[in-house]
Design a protein around this motif. Sequence first.
Motif, PDB file in Angstrom:
ATOM      1  N   ALA A 154       0.777  -1.207   0.098  1.00  0.00           N
ATOM      2  CA  ALA A 154      -0.071  -0.030  -0.113  1.00  0.00           C
ATOM      3  C   ALA A 154       1.032   1.271   0.022  1.00  0.00           C
ATOM      4  CB  ALA A 154      -0.946   0.039   1.275  1.00  0.00           C
ATOM      5  N   GLN A 155       1.960   1.416   0.957  1.00  0.00           N
ATOM      6  CA  GLN A 155       2.894   2.412   0.799  1.00  0.00           C
ATOM      7  C   GLN A 155       3.550   2.451  -0.459  1.00  0.00           C
ATOM      8  OE1 GLN A 155       3.550   4.710   3.054  1.00  0.00           O
ATOM      9  NE2 GLN A 155       1.704   4.113   4.532  1.00  0.00           N
TER      10      GLN A 155
ATOM     11  N   HIS B 273       2.457   1.645  -3.466  1.00  0.00           N
ATOM     12  CA  HIS B 273       1.288   2.273  -4.497  1.00  0.00           C
ATOM     13  C   HIS B 273       0.906   3.671  -4.314  1.00  0.00           C
ATOM     14  CE1 HIS B 273       0.016  -2.269  -5.528  1.00  0.00           C
ATOM     15  NE2 HIS B 273       1.079  -1.856  -6.035  1.00  0.00           N
ATOM     16  N   MET B 274       0.511   3.890  -3.118  1.00  0.00           N
ATOM     17  CA  MET B 274      -0.210   4.970  -2.574  1.00  0.00           C
ATOM     18  C   MET B 274       0.526   6.190  -2.053  1.00  0.00           C
ATOM     19  SD  MET B 274      -2.930   3.796  -3.742  1.00  0.00           S
ATOM     20  CE  MET B 274      -3.775   2.323  -4.069  1.00  0.00           C
ATOM     21  N   LYS B 275       1.866   5.762  -1.628  1.00  0.00           N
ATOM     22  CA  LYS B 275       2.673   7.061  -1.080  1.00  0.00           C
ATOM     23  C   LYS B 275       3.779   7.063  -1.915  1.00  0.00           C
ATOM     24  CE  LYS B 275       2.670  10.130   2.598  1.00  0.00           C
ATOM     25  NZ  LYS B 275       1.651  10.723   2.788  1.00  0.00           N
TER      26      LYS B 275
ATOM     27  N   TYR C 234      -1.799   7.371  -9.863  1.00  0.00           N
ATOM     28  CA  TYR C 234      -2.595   7.633  -8.926  1.00  0.00           C
ATOM     29  C   TYR C 234      -4.247   7.797  -9.676  1.00  0.00           C
ATOM     30  CZ  TYR C 234      -3.381   8.806  -3.894  1.00  0.00           C
ATOM     31  OH  TYR C 234      -3.576   8.682  -2.498  1.00  0.00           O
TER      32      TYR C 234
ATOM     33  N   TYR D 102      -3.626  -4.084   3.580  1.00  0.00           N
ATOM     34  CA  TYR D 102      -3.498  -3.032   2.446  1.00  0.00           C
ATOM     35  C   TYR D 102      -4.449  -2.051   2.372  1.00  0.00           C
ATOM     36  CZ  TYR D 102      -3.073  -1.508  -2.447  1.00  0.00           C
ATOM     37  OH  TYR D 102      -2.857  -0.903  -3.326  1.00  0.00           O
TER      38      TYR D 102
ATOM     39  N   GLU E 227      -4.061   0.449   5.288  1.00  0.00           N
ATOM     40  CA  GLU E 227      -3.166   1.346   5.023  1.00  0.00           C
ATOM     41  C   GLU E 227      -3.343   2.461   4.177  1.00  0.00           C
ATOM     42  OE1 GLU E 227       1.028   2.359   6.575  1.00  0.00           O
ATOM     43  OE2 GLU E 227      -0.704   1.013   7.044  1.00  0.00           O
ATOM     44  N   CYS E 228      -4.204   2.005   3.232  1.00  0.00           N
ATOM     45  CA  CYS E 228      -4.452   2.783   2.157  1.00  0.00           C
ATOM     46  C   CYS E 228      -5.398   4.063   2.896  1.00  0.00           C
ATOM     47  CB  CYS E 228      -5.189   2.182   1.078  1.00  0.00           C
ATOM     48  SG  CYS E 228      -4.299   1.358  -0.121  1.00  0.00           S
TER      49      CYS E 228
ATOM     50  N   ALA F 210      -6.642   7.235  -1.729  1.00  0.00           N
ATOM     51  CA  ALA F 210      -5.878   5.954  -1.608  1.00  0.00           C
ATOM     52  C   ALA F 210      -6.898   4.781  -1.337  1.00  0.00           C
ATOM     53  CB  ALA F 210      -4.568   6.213  -0.751  1.00  0.00           C
ATOM     54  N   LEU F 211      -7.677   5.200  -0.446  1.00  0.00           N
ATOM     55  CA  LEU F 211      -8.568   4.071  -0.109  1.00  0.00           C
ATOM     56  C   LEU F 211      -9.546   3.519  -1.262  1.00  0.00           C
ATOM     57  CD1 LEU F 211      -9.895   2.359   2.075  1.00  0.00           C
ATOM     58  CD2 LEU F 211     -11.493   4.442   2.653  1.00  0.00           C
TER      59      LEU F 211
ATOM     60  N   GLY G 153      -7.308   1.635  -3.455  1.00  0.00           N
ATOM     61  CA  GLY G 153      -6.823   0.324  -3.025  1.00  0.00           C
ATOM     62  C   GLY G 153      -8.108  -0.480  -2.956  1.00  0.00           C
TER      63      GLY G 153
END
Length: 322
Positions: free
Chosen positions: A198-199, A201-203, A244, A280, A283-284, A291-292, A295
């Motif tokens: 998750a980090q 992908h989204m961060k 994103y 996952y 964390e999103c 992000a959620l 995700g």
Amino acid sequence: MLSSDIKDLGSSGFDDYLFELKRLGSGTFGVVYLHTGLPGVVKKCHTIHGCDILRNEHNQLQSIHQALSASGNAILAPEPLEFYTSTDSDFWEEITLPANDASRTCAYGMSRVYPLPSALQKKIIDLFCPAHLRNNPSIRAGKSNVARILLGRPISDPGRVAPKRFFNAYNFPLTRDRAELLGIDVANTAVEMGRLLAQMHMKAKNDARDIEIVLGANVTNDFSKPREPRIWAIDFNQVAPFNYTEGQIPGLVEAFFANEAYFPRPRPSDELYKLFSQAYIAECAKIENVALGLGRLFINALEREQLARDRTEPCSQFYSQG
């Protein structure tokens, strides 16, 4: 005088010292060297033509290291240091390259992923190396070995009758059954893997393509204490940016299945996958609402793709469900 970034690799009071590099490993476009007497490593391109790839890897590693460190993830990435081009003469003049790799291409420094503690290496050999191979001098604890944690790979050689002829402790594959025998908490590892992805992908905003999840040792400057096992994410030369948006979710799914099976396979009946996917999504949610939403789309697409694959290539009956 040494450049400040060489000193960042762990030196102190080494002015006018010429650093020799010892080869640790090599890939398709680069080689990793260990500084003799220093805790850091250097990754160098084989040829000048690979420098764009190495620069991208360095940039990605910066984003990934920052994201994982800030999130408190138990799985970390090495810390990247300075990037050196072929024209950074101060750097090239302060190191001694092997004679067969003396060209000035490009390179960057980073903190080292330490090998497994020798006691854990010995345990792997004791548990998994056939008795008739253990006296082989090439099989011994103490080498610079890490182990790959493959929670999604089927159990190795189920029902094998014929004796094994070879055993290699280097990059030893720890399927979930082997990991459990070794004493690894596979449930917690699945959770941390979910948080890690998750980090990334989204961060850090990349697809995590072709990364490796390995068991090595922690980084410490206290040499009076034994090193403890730690899980690391490494090898980021193939990761691609994630923009994103929903339109790039298929790319994340494709990258997931293109990788070795480090992560549990996305089958909702698998308890480890449940932990992975829940972590996952959680964390999103910590990152932000966008992000959620992305995700959830990723997890749903991942499970649909696994279902389609299972229909055309039935899952092995020997797949370890944990």
